[in-house]
Design a protein around this motif. Structure first.
Motif, short mmCIF file in Angstrom:
data_model
loop_
_atom_site.label_atom_id
_atom_site.label_comp_id
_atom_site.label_asym_id
_atom_site.label_seq_id
_atom_site.Cartn_x
_atom_site.Cartn_y
_atom_site.Cartn_z
N LYS A 14 0.86 -1.19 0.00
CA LYS A 14 0.00 0.00 0.00
C LYS A 14 0.89 1.24 0.00
N ILE A 15 0.59 2.17 -0.89
CA ILE A 15 1.44 3.35 -1.06
C ILE A 15 0.56 4.60 -1.05
N ASP A 16 0.88 5.52 -0.15
CA ASP A 16 0.23 6.83 -0.10
C ASP A 16 1.33 7.86 -0.34
N ARG A 17 1.15 8.70 -1.34
CA ARG A 17 2.17 9.70 -1.69
C ARG A 17 1.59 11.09 -1.51
N PRO A 18 1.58 11.60 -0.27
CA PRO A 18 0.97 12.91 -0.02
C PRO A 18 1.71 14.05 -0.72
N GLN A 19 3.01 13.87 -0.94
CA GLN A 19 3.81 14.82 -1.71
C GLN A 19 4.74 14.02 -2.61
N ARG A 20 5.28 14.64 -3.65
CA ARG A 20 6.14 13.90 -4.57
C ARG A 20 7.40 13.39 -3.89
N ASP A 21 7.83 14.06 -2.82
CA ASP A 21 9.06 13.63 -2.16
C ASP A 21 8.80 12.80 -0.91
N THR A 22 7.56 12.40 -0.68
CA THR A 22 7.21 11.65 0.53
C THR A 22 6.26 10.50 0.18
#
Length: 434
Positions: free
Chosen positions: A63-71
């Motif tokens: 499961k992947i959550d990418r709230p910002q492009r660098d996080t």
């Protein structure tokens, strides 16, 4: 296929922030497979190789959550292990050398893994021996399936052991460490790589509950544990990008400040550029490269010609030799570049010679550079990027050259450098993606 159109000969000015470290990212992101708990990773470089690895994890069920492009927030609580045997995995991992880093975490947690033939740069042989032999000494059995193009790894009897690595491979060390942290008993790794990225990985694993001694040295002692938990981790800035920006500033006679460089983790990189005569001013964690008309290569104390060569950390990283070589073309003086690790990494010098540089390619590993001291500018040409580091070296050459250059196959550059054209335009560079 995209290309860069570059109008060279322009002085640049301003500040630039280096991206997160590519080589650290491939290890750290693979390590999320070691725990079912959430892992928050920040300062992730938004580049092709790293995004491809993240996509691979997603297709495995992470499961992947990418709230910002660098996080990214990862949670590997329902992993499809058999995906690693699929044709989709083989095709995608074949484009990415870093996919080999999935093997260690998979062996540690699931006691089996698969390694496909590595992809990545065309810079010469890049052996998997250190990985496979290290796993074998931990009790992992493997066999190669010719029809699948996969190494099958079985870690049902994985136990700690003493390992003397035949080379201090960074990826090999990282892979073995990730396998050993959950192996039964004690693992001792001698001649381990000790780059800052390995130190970062070990520190993160320790926060997750691993027992690792000797971090920062070439002797690691690991006591296996039964479970690792989640944590947060921020990656270091990319030392290769920092070195590239130092070289860019010198070549283009620019005034550039590189922000937030984590100077303490750069080792001898600043000193190597000073040996080329480049002035560097350390301002806290920033590096200021002032405008400089001419920089003069130092000789050794006995007056002999300077040699710059790659060596395992804390020696000079091989990834910056391409940058050093191109920067030397406009210095005053001569230098011998000795690339020990990869026999094809200097083959881009023919493009620099076509641009007017004075370089003698002695053999696949050595090139003698006679600096032009700016008495003769490089001239723009059409060329192709053979690998990540050579591609950026050619980009630096094009930005310093007179006239128009076209750099083809820039997907190689995009694999390692985040939005490099946009960031350089903010410094005043005339570079266009076509």
């Amino acid at each position: 296929m995209h290309s860069f159109e570059v109008i060279g000969g322009k002085k640049l000015t301003g500040e630039i922030i280096p991206q997160g470290a590519k080589n650290e990212a491939l290890q750290i992101i693979s390590a999320v497979l070691l725990t079912p708990e959430k892992m928050t990773i920040s300062n992730i470089p938004d580049i092709l190789d790293v995004n491809l690895l993240i996509d691979l994890l997603g297709e495995m069920g992470v499961k992947i959550d990418r709230p910002q492009r660098d996080t990214c927030i990862f949670q590997a609580d329902d992993v499809d292990v058999d995906y690693l045997r699929s044709e989709a995995y083989r095709q995608k991992s074949g484009r990415l050398r870093g996919s080999v880093m999935l093997a260690g975490p998979m062996l540690a947690r699931y006691r089996k893994g698969f390694i496909s033939k590595p992809g990545g740069d065309k810079i010469g042989r890049r052996r998997l021996d250190t990985h496979i032999i290290g796993f074998e000494k931990l009790g992992v059995r493997f066999h190669y399936q010719q029809e699948e193009g996969l190494f099958h790894l079985d870690a049902g009897n994985m136990k700690g052991s003493f390992l003397l690595l035949d080379e201090p491979s960074v990826t090999g060390t990282a892979n073995i460490v990730m396998a050993a942290v959950m192996a039964e008993g004690t693992t001792t790794i001698y001649n381990a790589a000790c780059e800052p990225y390995i130190q970062q990985l070990c520190k993160m694993l320790t926060r997750m509950g691993a027992q690792i001694r000797g971090i920062g040295s070439n002797l690691l002692v690991i006591e296996g544990v039964g479970y690792l938990g989640g944590t947060q981790h921020r990656m270091l800035p990319d030392m290769i990008e920092i070195g590239s920006f130092i070289g860019l500033a010198a070549m283009t006679q620019s005034d550039i400040t590189i922000k937030n460089t984590s100077v303490d983790n750069l080792g001898i990189i600043p000193d190597k550029f000073r040996q080329l005569g480049i002035q560097l001013q350390l301002e806290g964690d920033d590096i200021h490269v002032p405008e400089q008309d001419v920089y003069e290569i130092q000789n050794f104390l006995d007056g002999s010609v300077l040699t710059i060569y790659d060596h395992p950390w804390p020696g000079f990283t091989p990834d910056l030799l391409s940058i050093v070589l191109v920067v030397a073309t406009q210095a005053r003086g001569s230098v011998l570049i000795h690339q020990k690790m990869f026999e094809s990494r200097l083959f881009f010098v023919d493009k620099l010679i076509d641009m007017g540089a004075q370089i003698i390619l002695c053999d696949p590993h050595r090139a003698a550079v006679i600096g032009l001291a700016r008495e003769q500018r490089l001239r723009g040409i059409t060329m192709s990027s053979p690998d990540i580091r050579a591609g950026v070296a050619l980009l630096i050459a094009a930005l310093s050259a007179e006239g128009r250059s076209i750099i083809q196959n820039i997907e190689q550059i995009d694999r390692g450098y985040q939005n490099i054209d946009d960031r350089l335009r903010k410094l005043g560079a005339q570079i266009f993606r076509i």
